[in-house]
Design a protein around this motif. Structure first.
Motif, PDB file in Angstrom:
ATOM      1  N   ALA A  61       4.435 -46.171 -12.633  1.00  0.00           N
ATOM      2  CA  ALA A  61       5.411 -46.718 -11.688  1.00  0.00           C
ATOM      3  C   ALA A  61       6.809 -46.148 -11.904  1.00  0.00           C
ATOM      4  N   ALA A  62       7.111 -45.676 -13.107  1.00  0.00           N
ATOM      5  CA  ALA A  62       8.432 -45.119 -13.387  1.00  0.00           C
ATOM      6  C   ALA A  62       8.611 -43.717 -12.803  1.00  0.00           C
ATOM      7  N   ASP A  63       7.538 -43.106 -12.326  1.00  0.00           N
ATOM      8  CA  ASP A  63       7.588 -41.729 -11.850  1.00  0.00           C
ATOM      9  C   ASP A  63       7.879 -41.603 -10.362  1.00  0.00           C
ATOM     10  N   PHE A  64       7.904 -42.716  -9.644  1.00  0.00           N
ATOM     11  CA  PHE A  64       8.173 -42.640  -8.206  1.00  0.00           C
ATOM     12  C   PHE A  64       9.016 -43.828  -7.774  1.00  0.00           C
ATOM     13  N   GLN A  97      -0.017 -48.744  -5.144  1.00  0.00           N
ATOM     14  CA  GLN A  97      -1.322 -48.765  -5.803  1.00  0.00           C
ATOM     15  C   GLN A  97      -2.117 -47.494  -5.522  1.00  0.00           C
ATOM     16  N   GLN A  98      -1.740 -46.763  -4.445  1.00  0.00           N
ATOM     17  CA  GLN A  98      -2.398 -45.488  -4.151  1.00  0.00           C
ATOM     18  C   GLN A  98      -1.979 -44.399  -5.130  1.00  0.00           C
ATOM     19  N   ALA A  99      -0.863 -44.633  -5.861  1.00  0.00           N
ATOM     20  CA  ALA A  99      -0.313 -43.595  -6.739  1.00  0.00           C
ATOM     21  C   ALA A  99      -0.496 -43.895  -8.219  1.00  0.00           C
ATOM     22  N   SER A 100      -0.334 -45.140  -8.617  1.00  0.00           N
ATOM     23  CA  SER A 100      -0.394 -45.478 -10.038  1.00  0.00           C
ATOM     24  C   SER A 100      -1.729 -45.084 -10.661  1.00  0.00           C
ATOM     25  N   GLY A 101      -1.651 -44.356 -11.783  1.00  0.00           N
ATOM     26  CA  GLY A 101      -2.842 -43.934 -12.490  1.00  0.00           C
ATOM     27  C   GLY A 101      -3.462 -42.653 -11.983  1.00  0.00           C
ATOM     28  N   MET A 102      -2.925 -42.096 -10.883  1.00  0.00           N
ATOM     29  CA  MET A 102      -3.458 -40.856 -10.343  1.00  0.00           C
ATOM     30  C   MET A 102      -2.942 -39.660 -11.136  1.00  0.00           C
ATOM     31  N   ILE A 103      -3.630 -38.538 -11.017  1.00  0.00           N
ATOM     32  CA  ILE A 103      -3.275 -37.305 -11.708  1.00  0.00           C
ATOM     33  C   ILE A 103      -2.600 -36.349 -10.716  1.00  0.00           C
ATOM     34  N   ILE A 104      -1.493 -35.736 -11.136  1.00  0.00           N
ATOM     35  CA  ILE A 104      -0.799 -34.774 -10.290  1.00  0.00           C
ATOM     36  C   ILE A 104      -1.639 -33.497 -10.190  1.00  0.00           C
ATOM     37  N   ALA A 105      -1.951 -33.079  -8.954  1.00  0.00           N
ATOM     38  CA  ALA A 105      -2.737 -31.869  -8.750  1.00  0.00           C
ATOM     39  C   ALA A 105      -1.850 -30.636  -8.613  1.00  0.00           C
ATOM     40  N   ASN A 106      -0.662 -30.787  -8.033  1.00  0.00           N
ATOM     41  CA  ASN A 106       0.296 -29.689  -7.872  1.00  0.00           C
ATOM     42  C   ASN A 106       1.691 -30.220  -8.163  1.00  0.00           C
ATOM     43  N   ARG A 107       2.573 -29.336  -8.625  1.00  0.00           N
ATOM     44  CA  ARG A 107       3.920 -29.756  -8.982  1.00  0.00           C
ATOM     45  C   ARG A 107       4.618 -30.406  -7.785  1.00  0.00           C
ATOM     46  N   ILE A 108       5.351 -31.489  -8.043  1.00  0.00           N
ATOM     47  CA  ILE A 108       6.081 -32.215  -7.003  1.00  0.00           C
ATOM     48  C   ILE A 108       7.549 -32.274  -7.414  1.00  0.00           C
ATOM     49  N   ALA A 109       8.432 -31.830  -6.544  1.00  0.00           N
ATOM     50  CA  ALA A 109       9.862 -31.799  -6.829  1.00  0.00           C
ATOM     51  C   ALA A 109      10.459 -33.199  -6.714  1.00  0.00           C
ATOM     52  N   PRO A 110      11.568 -33.473  -7.408  1.00  0.00           N
ATOM     53  CA  PRO A 110      12.220 -34.778  -7.287  1.00  0.00           C
ATOM     54  C   PRO A 110      12.613 -35.056  -5.840  1.00  0.00           C
ATOM     55  N   SER A 142      10.480 -39.538  -8.500  1.00  0.00           N
ATOM     56  CA  SER A 142      11.799 -39.853  -9.045  1.00  0.00           C
ATOM     57  C   SER A 142      12.257 -38.818 -10.068  1.00  0.00           C
ATOM     58  N   ARG A 143      11.362 -37.887 -10.403  1.00  0.00           N
ATOM     59  CA  ARG A 143      11.683 -36.811 -11.352  1.00  0.00           C
ATOM     60  C   ARG A 143      10.729 -35.658 -11.083  1.00  0.00           C
ATOM     61  N   PRO A 144      10.944 -34.496 -11.669  1.00  0.00           N
ATOM     62  CA  PRO A 144       9.967 -33.418 -11.496  1.00  0.00           C
ATOM     63  C   PRO A 144       8.614 -33.822 -12.074  1.00  0.00           C
ATOM     64  N   LEU A 145       7.571 -33.681 -11.289  1.00  0.00           N
ATOM     65  CA  LEU A 145       6.222 -34.050 -11.718  1.00  0.00           C
ATOM     66  C   LEU A 145       5.373 -32.788 -11.799  1.00  0.00           C
ATOM     67  N   ASN A 146       4.774 -32.565 -12.940  1.00  0.00           N
ATOM     68  CA  ASN A 146       3.991 -31.358 -13.175  1.00  0.00           C
ATOM     69  C   ASN A 146       2.496 -31.632 -13.065  1.00  0.00           C
ATOM     70  N   ALA A 147       1.754 -30.602 -12.687  1.00  0.00           N
ATOM     71  CA  ALA A 147       0.303 -30.732 -12.553  1.00  0.00           C
ATOM     72  C   ALA A 147      -0.309 -31.205 -13.862  1.00  0.00           C
ATOM     73  N   LEU A 162       5.316 -38.328  -2.090  1.00  0.00           N
ATOM     74  CA  LEU A 162       3.988 -38.251  -2.695  1.00  0.00           C
ATOM     75  C   LEU A 162       2.967 -38.234  -1.566  1.00  0.00           C
ATOM     76  N   ARG A 163       2.026 -37.288  -1.631  1.00  0.00           N
ATOM     77  CA  ARG A 163       0.999 -37.169  -0.606  1.00  0.00           C
ATOM     78  C   ARG A 163      -0.377 -37.208  -1.258  1.00  0.00           C
ATOM     79  N   GLN A 164      -1.321 -37.735  -0.527  1.00  0.00           N
ATOM     80  CA  GLN A 164      -2.662 -37.919  -1.082  1.00  0.00           C
ATOM     81  C   GLN A 164      -3.266 -36.603  -1.543  1.00  0.00           C
ATOM     82  N   GLU A 165      -2.996 -35.506  -0.814  1.00  0.00           N
ATOM     83  CA  GLU A 165      -3.602 -34.230  -1.192  1.00  0.00           C
ATOM     84  C   GLU A 165      -2.981 -33.649  -2.455  1.00  0.00           C
ATOM     85  N   LEU A 166      -1.844 -34.203  -2.913  1.00  0.00           N
ATOM     86  CA  LEU A 166      -1.214 -33.723  -4.141  1.00  0.00           C
ATOM     87  C   LEU A 166      -1.665 -34.517  -5.366  1.00  0.00           C
TER      88      LEU A 166
END
Length: 246
Positions: free
Chosen positions: A139-142, A161-174, A128-133, A178-182
């Motif tokens: 929940a507010a981020d997607f 639940q697959q996303a909440s609490g996870m760490i961004i590995a690579n920058r994701i554009a708005p 839902s916004r630019p996400l940085n590594a 969201l992909r598991q490998e990111l």
């Protein structure tokens, strides 16, 4: 002289235009653009049911289109047997094998491959916004979108639940899926940290202290050196403790 050059240019342009028009008719004419006809005959319902059974458990709503093979309609068969070739993907464009073993009255057996498209329309999640590594997802981020998962990259997140609490590995554009490998699990244990080691059995729990030998995310295997000097392997828990296998 200028008039002659202008005349030659116009003539060349006219020839080029006719050539390009011919290419457009060849590449984009009605015959080239027409979709393959849907399969007809009794085998169609058998193939559809087979694919629906195979797709059982996929997220979302499944719809199936079965086309006529380029070789033409399938020969008559009392008991067609669909199958998926080894390694075939279950959704998107698939090639379904159909075999007929004959009816014992002299009819020949045959095997054909039928093109099909299995669409899986489901919810998936985008940034839902630019996400940085290095950021931790909340929940507010997607936000949720809906679409055909077959048209999206593999590993797209379909459960929040697959996303909440996870760490961004690579920058994701708005707006990007969201992909598991990111994403990667948050580190819950750091190398050298003192941890509580739990061993559980039927009606008992044994706890001891130890030192983590590596970093570990929740659910990862980690080695711990106990106070007695023994090296053990267990599963890191979200609370920073370690479970030993039974």
């Amino acid at each position: 002289m200028h008039a002659n050059i202008s005349h030659q240019f116009r003539r060349f342009s006219s020839v080029l235009l006719r050539f390009l028009s011919s290419l457009a008719l060849i590449a984009g004419g009605p015959a080239a653009m027409a979709r393959p006809a849907e399969l007809s005959g009794s085998a169609k319902s058998v193939i559809e049911q087979f694919l629906m059974n195979q797709a059982n458990g996929l997220p979302g709503k499944v719809s199936i289109r079965i086309d006529t093979p380029m070789s033409g309609a399938l020969p008559a068969c009392d008991n067609p047997e669909p199958f998926l070739p080894n390694g075939a993907r279950l959704w998107g464009r698939v090639s379904v094998g159909v075999r007929c073993s004959g009816d014992g009255s002299g009819a020949s057996s045959w095997t054909r491959y039928v093109p099909a498209y299995v669409a899986v329309v489901a919810n998936y999640y985008v940034a839902s916004r630019p996400l940085n590594a290095g950021e931790t997802l909340s929940a507010a981020d997607f936000e949720v979108r809906q679409g055909d998962l077959c048209a999206l990259p593999r590993g797209v997140i379909t459960n929040p639940q697959q996303a909440s609490g996870m760490i961004i590995a690579n920058r994701i554009a708005p707006g990007a899926p969201l992909r598991q490998e990111l994403l990667r699990n948050a580190t819950v244990i750091l190398q050298g940290q003192n941890v509580r080691v739990l061993a559980q059995g039927a009606g008992f729990v044994v706890s001891t202290e130890g030192r983590a030998m590596t970093n570990a995310a929740a659910g990862a295997t980690i080695q711990v050196k106990t106070q007695a000097g023994q090296m053990v392997s267990g599963i890191a828990r979200a609370d920073g403790s370690v479970d030993l296998p039974n």
